[in-house]
Scaffold this motif. Structure first.
Motif, mmCIF file in Angstrom:
data_model
loop_
_atom_site.group_PDB
_atom_site.id
_atom_site.type_symbol
_atom_site.label_atom_id
_atom_site.label_comp_id
_atom_site.label_asym_id
_atom_site.label_seq_id
_atom_site.Cartn_x
_atom_site.Cartn_y
_atom_site.Cartn_z
ATOM 1 N N THR A 11 0.605 -0.970 0.336
ATOM 2 C CA THR A 11 0.018 -0.306 0.061
ATOM 3 C C THR A 11 0.595 1.469 0.000
ATOM 4 O O THR A 11 1.981 1.362 -0.123
ATOM 5 C CB THR A 11 -0.776 0.026 0.914
ATOM 6 N N ARG A 12 0.130 2.286 -0.326
ATOM 7 C CA ARG A 12 0.920 3.373 -0.590
ATOM 8 C C ARG A 12 1.979 3.607 -1.163
ATOM 9 O O ARG A 12 3.526 4.239 -1.180
ATOM 10 C CB ARG A 12 0.885 4.490 0.703
ATOM 11 N N ILE A 13 2.052 3.540 -2.173
ATOM 12 C CA ILE A 13 3.222 3.237 -3.467
ATOM 13 C C ILE A 13 2.069 3.485 -4.344
ATOM 14 O O ILE A 13 0.553 3.149 -4.749
ATOM 15 C CB ILE A 13 3.843 2.262 -3.386
ATOM 16 N N ALA A 126 -5.812 1.474 11.185
ATOM 17 C CA ALA A 126 -7.023 1.802 10.601
ATOM 18 C C ALA A 126 -6.618 3.320 10.785
ATOM 19 O O ALA A 126 -7.503 4.136 9.812
ATOM 20 C CB ALA A 126 -7.951 1.192 11.155
ATOM 21 N N ASN A 129 -2.615 6.293 7.988
ATOM 22 C CA ASN A 129 -3.000 6.842 7.051
ATOM 23 C C ASN A 129 -3.233 8.571 7.196
ATOM 24 O O ASN A 129 -3.164 9.185 8.204
ATOM 25 C CB ASN A 129 -4.366 6.171 6.713
ATOM 26 N N HIS A 447 -6.443 3.852 -13.326
ATOM 27 C CA HIS A 447 -7.062 4.104 -12.287
ATOM 28 C C HIS A 447 -7.322 3.645 -11.518
ATOM 29 O O HIS A 447 -8.207 3.022 -11.068
ATOM 30 C CB HIS A 447 -7.069 5.708 -11.978
ATOM 31 N N ALA A 448 -6.552 2.773 -10.587
ATOM 32 C CA ALA A 448 -6.940 2.115 -9.523
ATOM 33 C C ALA A 448 -7.993 2.566 -8.023
ATOM 34 O O ALA A 448 -7.720 4.145 -8.120
ATOM 35 C CB ALA A 448 -6.108 1.423 -8.679
ATOM 36 N N ALA A 449 -9.009 2.461 -7.881
ATOM 37 C CA ALA A 449 -9.553 2.474 -6.489
ATOM 38 C C ALA A 449 -8.283 3.199 -5.428
ATOM 39 O O ALA A 449 -7.654 2.116 -5.316
ATOM 40 C CB ALA A 449 -10.561 1.071 -5.991
ATOM 41 N N GLY A 450 -9.033 3.593 -4.846
ATOM 42 C CA GLY A 450 -8.223 3.958 -3.751
ATOM 43 C C GLY A 450 -7.861 3.219 -2.396
ATOM 44 O O GLY A 450 -6.746 3.107 -1.832
ATOM 45 N N GLN A 451 -8.458 2.493 -1.950
ATOM 46 C CA GLN A 451 -8.824 1.240 -1.229
ATOM 47 C C GLN A 451 -7.928 -0.105 -1.964
ATOM 48 O O GLN A 451 -8.220 -0.900 -2.787
ATOM 49 C CB GLN A 451 -10.182 0.203 -1.223
ATOM 50 N N MET A 452 -6.627 -0.019 -1.144
ATOM 51 C CA MET A 452 -5.252 -1.739 -1.376
ATOM 52 C C MET A 452 -5.812 -2.123 0.080
ATOM 53 O O MET A 452 -4.574 -1.313 0.522
ATOM 54 C CB MET A 452 -4.447 -0.455 -1.532
ATOM 55 N N GLY A 472 -7.558 -3.545 5.551
ATOM 56 C CA GLY A 472 -7.742 -2.203 5.222
ATOM 57 C C GLY A 472 -9.506 -2.631 4.197
ATOM 58 O O GLY A 472 -10.296 -3.401 4.983
ATOM 59 N N THR B 84 -3.832 6.171 -1.153
ATOM 60 C CA THR B 84 -2.499 5.990 -2.009
ATOM 61 C C THR B 84 -2.046 7.025 -2.773
ATOM 62 O O THR B 84 -2.891 8.463 -2.786
ATOM 63 C CB THR B 84 -2.479 4.345 -2.410
ATOM 64 N N THR B 86 -2.900 7.751 -5.804
ATOM 65 C CA THR B 86 -4.279 7.598 -6.095
ATOM 66 C C THR B 86 -5.594 8.378 -5.148
ATOM 67 O O THR B 86 -5.650 7.159 -3.916
ATOM 68 C CB THR B 86 -5.059 7.330 -7.119
#
Lengths: 472, 147
Positions: A11-13, A126, A129, A447-452, A472, B84, B86
């Protein structure tokens, strides 16, 4: 029985990737790997396209650093045209690269890494972020958003409202910086500088707290690669590519057009990203690129405040500045330098010049364009027909060049922290954070969804899932 | 405070993933007063600053399957905590509320695509649905501005 830990996705990349940790029969890590799990077929797509279109096309590969692709692509085009780019256009391109470095680094530090740094690696996932960060330090979160907005506004002022403008073109740029936008930038400069200085102070204050992470988040001797100006100072647009050893000794300093003599690429069966190494040393020639590497190869930054920080950074010693955790520190110093560079050049009358583009036809069958993207040195290499159609294209991106170092980083973290099959979430987060220090950009092809969500599995050699953790 | 912000997002090198940008450009071509249009590849955090300054935001995106065009009201409720490089619209609304203390009235208008391969330009289906989505956004904007 040997097991494997899988973190999928990381996550967060930027993009999609996973980490696997191979355990031996006693549950001790033997090796960890960073896998890029999405395939990008862009290079094949370029064949047959006119090279004039390449800046606008390649910029659309990435929503985070389009200016870098625009610039490298246009510089390859400059060589195919065989023209001298007008000095005003060079200055405008430089302005865009500083804005690009600033906005991308701001996203990396304030939104992606600050939750780890300010809330702690072991804090509630949780809450770990951007929203947790806002609750903890709303002023910093707001300042980070405004700093990134500052860089994006400069890019928009140069290229229009679209994120992927064909503003940088072979031979120059399409237009100058509008005066009203210059004044907006001037008004916001003090705030941008103050935000950056605050962040640097904050990070330095946290270094003691993260002493352990600094020691094991990719701290090992490697070579470094980055552009340097003719006087040896920090450079993002032009100059020579300098390889230095872990102790700072310059190993090679050559024109970027010769990159294939010094950089070899190899494919890995377990990742869609290739690995590169310093060719004269073979696969042992691991090198890093990006903020940490740039600050290891250059002799100085070239602006007052950034030079003051640079001296402090390098004062940590060469062993310390081989720690990948210090990518964060280097990133902040580069933001500061970018802000100062923008300030120094804002009143240059060339930024409003009407003479910003040299036009010509195809005068050379090949061109190599190079610049520093936020994550590291970027090459675009095109071969064209007499009509200017692309025969072949090679894009060498930062993430590939950091790939070997990233794999060594996750291995080092795994070996230090994992002692058995029950792995706490905070340890898994450290594996991810080790990767996030490099801020890899895998360029989402959609563009992927923000939830990973994070999915971790312990997998036996027969493929059976021994245990599983999901968040997540 | 501005009236309406339209944000079309997607990757125009992935076929019908470019529907969002195409819809936004179609809306921009109408030159509607009080309407600002942004075309981006992905939703990034600094857009929160712009969302905080408008009364209504309309996100335009591509969809896989579903109806040709769908328009739904959104708010920050239920947004995921992870952001992320995005974000999704709901996450961006949540960020706007968290940082600026307010969020605009929000709509998500999606148009179904048929081909998301590596290519430049929309499929005939994507193009038709993008046009219909732009029409639907025109209606939403009309309701907001009284036009």
């Amino acid at each position: 029985m040997a097991d494997r830990i899988v973190i999928d996705p990381v996550t967060r990349i930027e993009g999609h990737a996973k980490i696997t940790v191979q355990l031996d029969a006693d549950g001790r890590p033997t090796e960890a790997r960073f896998h890029v799990t999405e395939f990008r077929g862009f290079e094949k797509m370029y064949e047959g396209r006119p090279f004039w279109e390449m800046p606008a096309i390649t910029a659309r590969v990435c929503g985070i650093c389009p200016v870098s692709h625009l610039t490298a692509s246009a510089k390859a085009g400059d060589q195919i045209l065989a023209v001298r780019v007008p000095p005003a256009a060079v200055k405008l391109r430089r302005l865009a690269t500083w804005a690009q470095v600033l906005q991308s680094h701001a996203l990396s530090f304030f939104h992606l890494s600050s939750p780890d740094l300010l809330l702690g690696m072991d804090s509630d996932p949780a809450r770990r972020n951007i929203f947790g960060l806002i609750a903890e330090n709303p002023d910093l979160a707001r300042a980070g958003i405004r700093l990134r907005q500052f860089g994006q506004r400069i890019i928009a002022a140069l290229g229009g409202q679209k994120i992927h403008p064909a503003w940088v073109v072979p031979g120059g740029v399409r237009h100058a910086l509008p005066v009203e936008e210059r004044e907006w930038v001037r008004e916001r400069l003090p705030e941008a500088k103050q935000t950056t200085l605050t962040a640097i102070g904050l990070f330095k204050g946290l270094m003691e707290k993260f002493r352990a992470e600094t020691e094991v988040f990719g701290k090992f001797p490697t070579m470094h690669l980055g552009l340097v100006a003719a006087d040896g100072s920090w450079e993002t647009y032009d100059g020579a590519m300098r390889f230095c050893d872990a102790d700072g000794t310059t190993v090679a300093e050559v024109a970027p057009a010769r990159y294939q003599e010094f950089i070899a690429e190899k494919a890995e069966s377990w990742s869609f990203v290739k690995s590169t190494y310093f060719k004269p040393r073979g696969p042992a020639g691991v090198y890093r690129v990006g903020p940490l590497a740039r600050l290891n190869v250059c002799d100085r930054m070239g602006t007052p405040l950034a030079d003051r920080e640079f001296i402090e950074f390098r004062g940590l010693g060469r062993e310390a500045t081989n720690a990948s955790f210090l990518f964060h520190y280097a990133r902040l110093i580069e933001i500061l330098c970018s802000v100062e560079k923008i300030e120094q050049h804002l009143d240059d009358p060339d930024l409003q010049s009407a003479h910003v583009r040299a036009e010509a036809g195809v005068n050379s069958p090949e061109g190599v364009g190079c610049c520093e993207a936020p994550r590291g040195i970027l090459f675009h290499h095109y071969k064209v027909t007499d009509d200017g159609l692309i025969r072949s294209a090679n894009l060498l991106i930062a993430t590939a060049q950091n790939n070997l170092a990233m794999n060594r980083t996750v291995t080092q973290i795994a070996k230090h922290y994992i002692t058995g099959r029950d792995v706490p979430e905070g340890i898994l987060n450290r594996l991810e954070a080790g990767i996030r220090a490099f801020d890899p950009c895998l360029s989402c092809s959609t563009h992927a969804a923000g939830q990973m969500p994070l999915h971790v599995e312990l997998v036996g050699p027969d493929g059976e899932v021994v245990s599983s953790l999901r968040r997540g | 405070m501005g009236d309406v912000l339209v944000i079309g997002y997607g990757n125009t090198l992935r076929g019908d993933d470019g529907i969002g940008p195409a819809v936004a450009e179609a809306v921009a071509a109408r030159g509607l007063p009080g309407v600002r249009v942004r075309v981006v590849q992905q939703l990034t955090p600094e857009l929160a600053a712009e969302l905080a300054e408008v009364r209504r935001v309309v996100f335009a995106d591509a969809a896989v399957g579903g109806g040709a065009v769908r328009a739904v009201r959104l708010d920050a409720t239920g947004a995921g905590g992870v952001m992320t490089h995005t974000a999704d619209p709901r996450g961006l609304l949540a960020l706007t509320r968290a940082v600026y203390g307010r969020e605009p009235e929000a709509w998500l208008v999606t148009a179904a695509g048929a081909d998301f391969g590596f290519r430049d330009g929309l499929s005939p289906t994507g193009r038709a649905n993008a046009g219909a989505a732009a029409e639907r956004i025109g209606q939403i904007i009309g309701e907001a501005t009284g036009a």
